[in-house]
Design an enzyme around this catalytic site. Structure first.
Site, PDB file in Angstrom:
ATOM      1  N   MET A 195     -15.705   2.203   2.676  1.00 24.52           N
ATOM      2  CA  MET A 195     -16.864   1.336   2.792  1.00 24.52           C
ATOM      3  C   MET A 195     -18.064   2.102   3.348  1.00 24.52           C
ATOM      4  O   MET A 195     -19.191   1.885   2.922  1.00 24.52           O
ATOM      5  CB  MET A 195     -16.536   0.143   3.698  1.00 24.52           C
ATOM      6  CG  MET A 195     -15.757  -0.948   2.994  1.00 24.52           C
ATOM      7  SD  MET A 195     -16.665  -1.672   1.595  1.00 24.52           S
ATOM      8  CE  MET A 195     -18.058  -2.434   2.415  1.00 24.52           C
TER       9      MET A 195
ATOM     10  N   LYS B 196      -2.135  -3.200  -0.324  1.00 23.10           N
ATOM     11  CA  LYS B 196      -2.635  -4.174   0.655  1.00 23.10           C
ATOM     12  C   LYS B 196      -1.462  -4.787   1.400  1.00 23.10           C
ATOM     13  O   LYS B 196      -0.519  -5.292   0.789  1.00 23.10           O
ATOM     14  CB  LYS B 196      -3.457  -5.265  -0.040  1.00 23.10           C
ATOM     15  CG  LYS B 196      -4.125  -6.228   0.942  1.00 23.10           C
ATOM     16  CD  LYS B 196      -5.099  -7.145   0.235  1.00 23.10           C
ATOM     17  CE  LYS B 196      -5.752  -8.131   1.198  1.00 23.10           C
ATOM     18  NZ  LYS B 196      -6.524  -7.454   2.256  1.00 23.10           N
TER      19      LYS B 196
ATOM     20  N   HIS C  13      -3.967  -8.699  -5.211  1.00 22.76           N
ATOM     21  CA  HIS C  13      -4.562  -7.452  -4.749  1.00 22.76           C
ATOM     22  C   HIS C  13      -3.669  -6.277  -5.139  1.00 22.76           C
ATOM     23  O   HIS C  13      -2.544  -6.469  -5.618  1.00 22.76           O
ATOM     24  CB  HIS C  13      -4.767  -7.457  -3.228  1.00 22.76           C
ATOM     25  CG  HIS C  13      -5.923  -8.297  -2.786  1.00 22.76           C
ATOM     26  ND1 HIS C  13      -5.813  -9.653  -2.559  1.00 22.76           N
ATOM     27  CD2 HIS C  13      -7.219  -7.982  -2.531  1.00 22.76           C
ATOM     28  CE1 HIS C  13      -6.988 -10.134  -2.186  1.00 22.76           C
ATOM     29  NE2 HIS C  13      -7.856  -9.144  -2.154  1.00 22.76           N
TER      30      HIS C  13
END
Length: 222
Positions: free
Chosen positions: A1, A137, A133
């Site tokens: 991120m 995850k 997902h």
């Protein structure tokens, strides 16, 4: 991120990145004109309007303290926070603008509102939330599924959850309302993780001029 935020912020004219902070000491102090700091050097970062945090729960307290001391806004997508950490965010919101979200997709923010409205309009209908997902995850149901469940409960529904882990699925959430002889499906499918960074930058540009308070992504869509 962090890398996505730095890359996509460079495409915007309304955002200037003044510093990047990571857990360990950076191998390079300046990258593409952006100074890099370690978490231990947090107090040395230049002045800023809003901090965007996608880190670990243990990094929350020092960053929140810095934002409060400087009177700056905080946007956080860090998951796994303890109840007392959420309480600390609530307390800080009396002094600075604060936004915490489990998902920064602008589409999911709209889906949350639709789920709340559908639940209120369809009393007595079954409500099921199915999320998919990638295989790596760990948590299930996902944080986004739980947030959508809270929206359903706010509308009066009692959601049930199902989770699927397969391949490299970025993220899919489907909320299903089922009555006698009919069914409504509200769904969001992410095909790129960049949407979360774009959403965080979108709300950051709008949070900096807001008064103190606790905000949602939906509050800053426009």
């Amino acid at each position: 991120m962090g890398q996505a935020l730095l890359r996509l912020a460079g495409e915007r004219e309304d955002i200037a990145v003044v510093a990047a902070v990571a857990r360990s000491t950076p191998a390079q102090r300046v990258v593409d004109g952006v100074p890099h700091f370690s978490a231990a050097e947090l107090v040395s970062v230049p002045e800023f309007d809003v901090a965007i945090d996608f880190s670990l729960p243990q990094g929350m307290a020092p960053l929140l303290a810095l934002c409060e001391a400087r009177g700056c806004g905080l946007i956080s997508g860090t998951t796994g926070l303890e109840p007392e950490q959420h309480a600390a965010l609530d307390a800080a919101a009396a002094r600075i603008p604060v936004l915490w979200a489990s998902n920064f997709s602008l589409g999911v923010a709209v889906l949350d509102d639709l789920v709340r409205r559908a639940a209120a309009a369809l009393p007595g209908w079954d409500c099921d939330i199915v999320e998919s997902h990638h295989v790596h995850k760990k948590d299930a149901p996902s944080g986004t599924a739980l947030t959508l469940g809270e929206a359903a409960r706010a509308g009066g529904a009692e959601p049930r959850y199902a989770a699927l882990r397969a391949g490299d699925i970025v993220g899919e959430h489907m909320v299903q309302f089922t009555g006698l002889g009919e069914r409504i499906e509200l769904a969001h499918r992410a095909t790129s993780r960049d949407i979360f960074a774009r959403g965080a930058l979108h709300v950051a540009a709008r949070l900096r001029d807001r008064p103190a308070g606790r905000y949602r992504v939906a509050d800053l869509l426009s």
